[in-house]
Design an enzyme around this catalytic site. Structure first.
Site, PDB file in Angstrom:
ATOM      1  N   GLU A 163     -12.022   2.523   9.259  1.00 39.41           N
ATOM      2  CA  GLU A 163     -12.687   2.339   7.959  1.00 39.41           C
ATOM      3  C   GLU A 163     -14.119   2.866   8.010  1.00 39.41           C
ATOM      4  O   GLU A 163     -14.580   3.549   7.079  1.00 39.41           O
ATOM      5  CB  GLU A 163     -12.693   0.858   7.566  1.00 39.41           C
ATOM      6  CG  GLU A 163     -13.355   0.636   6.210  1.00 39.41           C
ATOM      7  CD  GLU A 163     -13.595  -0.823   5.906  1.00 39.41           C
ATOM      8  OE1 GLU A 163     -12.712  -1.659   6.172  1.00 39.41           O
ATOM      9  OE2 GLU A 163     -14.691  -1.137   5.408  1.00 39.41           O
ATOM     10  N   ASN A 301     -11.712  -8.155  11.239  1.00 42.83           N
ATOM     11  CA  ASN A 301     -11.923  -9.427  10.518  1.00 42.83           C
ATOM     12  C   ASN A 301     -11.433 -10.612  11.344  1.00 42.83           C
ATOM     13  O   ASN A 301     -12.022 -11.684  11.313  1.00 42.83           O
ATOM     14  CB  ASN A 301     -11.296  -9.366   9.118  1.00 42.83           C
ATOM     15  CG  ASN A 301      -9.807  -9.581   9.135  1.00 42.83           C
ATOM     16  OD1 ASN A 301      -9.341 -10.697   9.044  1.00 42.83           O
ATOM     17  ND2 ASN A 301      -9.031  -8.502   9.279  1.00 42.83           N
TER      18      ASN A 301
END
Ligand code: SF4
Length: 388
Positions: A163, A301
């Site tokens: 990302e 995450n």
């Protein structure tokens, strides 16, 4: 195609047990074991959609090669299931000598691909199934705007994460676009000091050159900066880094000129924020003996959820239910728990209290499906009550 694949998806990734726990006020009690499940956990909206699109693509284009550019999300179980569905990973296929053409279908992952890769796939004439999450697109929009307006993007993220690489590439769409990726507040402190006091340019480049855009010059490219972040970072740290840069720019250029030198947008996605908030709430509400966090070791995450928990309670980050080896052994990625480390994995001993009531907190990263969470609950139950 959504309805056509709904049953398949439910069978592969849902869990009746997890639904029951959710309806039971997120609490599971069995014998001496109580599990408190975080109120937000597991698949986020972006991952849900990406996996759904992958299954739909397989159905929509029968007889054609359907490729993933790499892991669709950072969960080994989900990636293996997709391989079993006949979806090929481009990295494997290229090693086998495959070249892409107009008959091929390429699924772009939830965290997106770089501008260069996107152009390459388009030029090859492939059919693209773009699952890039809207929250990632929002970050890209901000980074592109910074570059257009002559601001260097300071990206709080992991420089090798797909990302972040995709986000940084957005800055390079513009002739003067620049970026610098920073991992944490320690790195941000060094850069802010350079902004305020100047420093050794060569030493700066030796430390940060690989995380910056080509030709990056700290003396010229830290004059106007805009903050952004990988969507899955620790929210508190991203906000702190944004504030640090605001203070540094104010000190360097003065209040009146701040708007000409500094911009910031909160680009942590709401799903990440909700999962981080939910474990803080869980740890505030209950006296927990140990915390189990489930998700891929390379899932940003999930690692950040584990960091938050480990600051407060004994925490084990499992990649999969198989990490629960026995009532006395657990295979996990250490986040502060005492363990014998082998690579990034460790085997923890005597992780589960042998007698008396035991209260476990449980959460899962945004790329972990409910069936995996359900298996963890079942195994915890078996182990806790086997050694009661
Ligand atoms: S973690 Fe956030 S940005 Fe990433 S896919 Fe999920 S919702 Fe989208």
């Amino acid at each position: 195609m959504k309805e056509a694949v709904a049953g398949e998806l439910a069978e592969a990734y849902d869990s009746r047990l997890v639904d029951q726990v959710r309806h039971g006020d997120f609490t599971y009690v069995s014998g001496r074991l109580t599990i408190h499940l975080a109120r937000e956990f597991g698949f986020c909206y972006g991952v849900d959609r990406a996996v759904d699109y992958a299954y739909q693509a397989r159905r929509r284009f029968p007889g054609r090669n359907v490729f993933l550019t790499g892991e669709i999300i950072h969960n080994p179980y989900v990636n293996d299931r997709l391989r079993a569905e006949g979806i090929r990973f481009l990295t494997d296929a290229v090693e086998d000598g495959a070249t892409l053409g107009p008959d091929d279908v390429v699924i772009l992952p939830a965290f997106g691909v770089t501008v260069g890769d996107m152009a390459k796939f388009s030029n090859q004439g492939c059919t693209l199934v773009d699952t890039t999450c809207g929250s990632v697109l929002n970050v890209w929009k901000n980074v592109a705007r910074y570059a257009r307006d002559g601001f260097t993007s300071i990206i709080h993220g992991k420089v090798r994460h797909e990302e972040t690489r995709a986000t940084a590439s957005q800055a390079l769409k513009f002739p003067d676009g620049r970026f610098l990726v920073l991992l944490d507040r320690d790195e941000a402190t060094v850069v802010c000091d350079y902004i305020v006091k100047g420093g050794d340019r060569q030493a700066f480049l030796a430390r940060f050159g690989a995380a910056a855009s080509p030709g990056f010059d700290p003396d010229r490219h830290l004059v106007r900066v805009g903050c952004a972040n990988q969507t899955t970072m620790l929210m508190s740290e991203s906000l702190e880094i944004g504030e640090m840069f605001g203070v540094a720019m104010r000190t360097r250029h003065g209040d009146a000129a701040l708007a000409d030198h500094f911009r910031a947008f909160d680009t942590i996605c709401s799903a990440t924020q909700e999962r981080q908030d939910a474990i803080t709430a869980l740890l505030d509400a209950h006296a927990i003996d140990l915390m189990v966090v489930v998700g891929g070791y390379n899932s940003s995450n999930t690692c950040n959820l584990a960091r938050i928990c480990a600051d407060r309670v004994l925490t084990f980050h499992l990649a999969e239910p198989e990490g629960l080896l026995s009532p006395s052994e657990i295979r996990h990625r250490p986040v502060g728990a005492p363990s014998t480390v082998t690579g990034i994995e460790a085997t923890g001993l005597d992780w589960l209290p042998k007698t008396g009531p035991v209260v476990v907190g449980l959460t899962a990263g945004a790329s972990t499906p409910n069936n995996i969470v359900g298996e963890v609950i079942q195994k915890l139950d078996r182990f806790a009550n086997a050694c009661a």
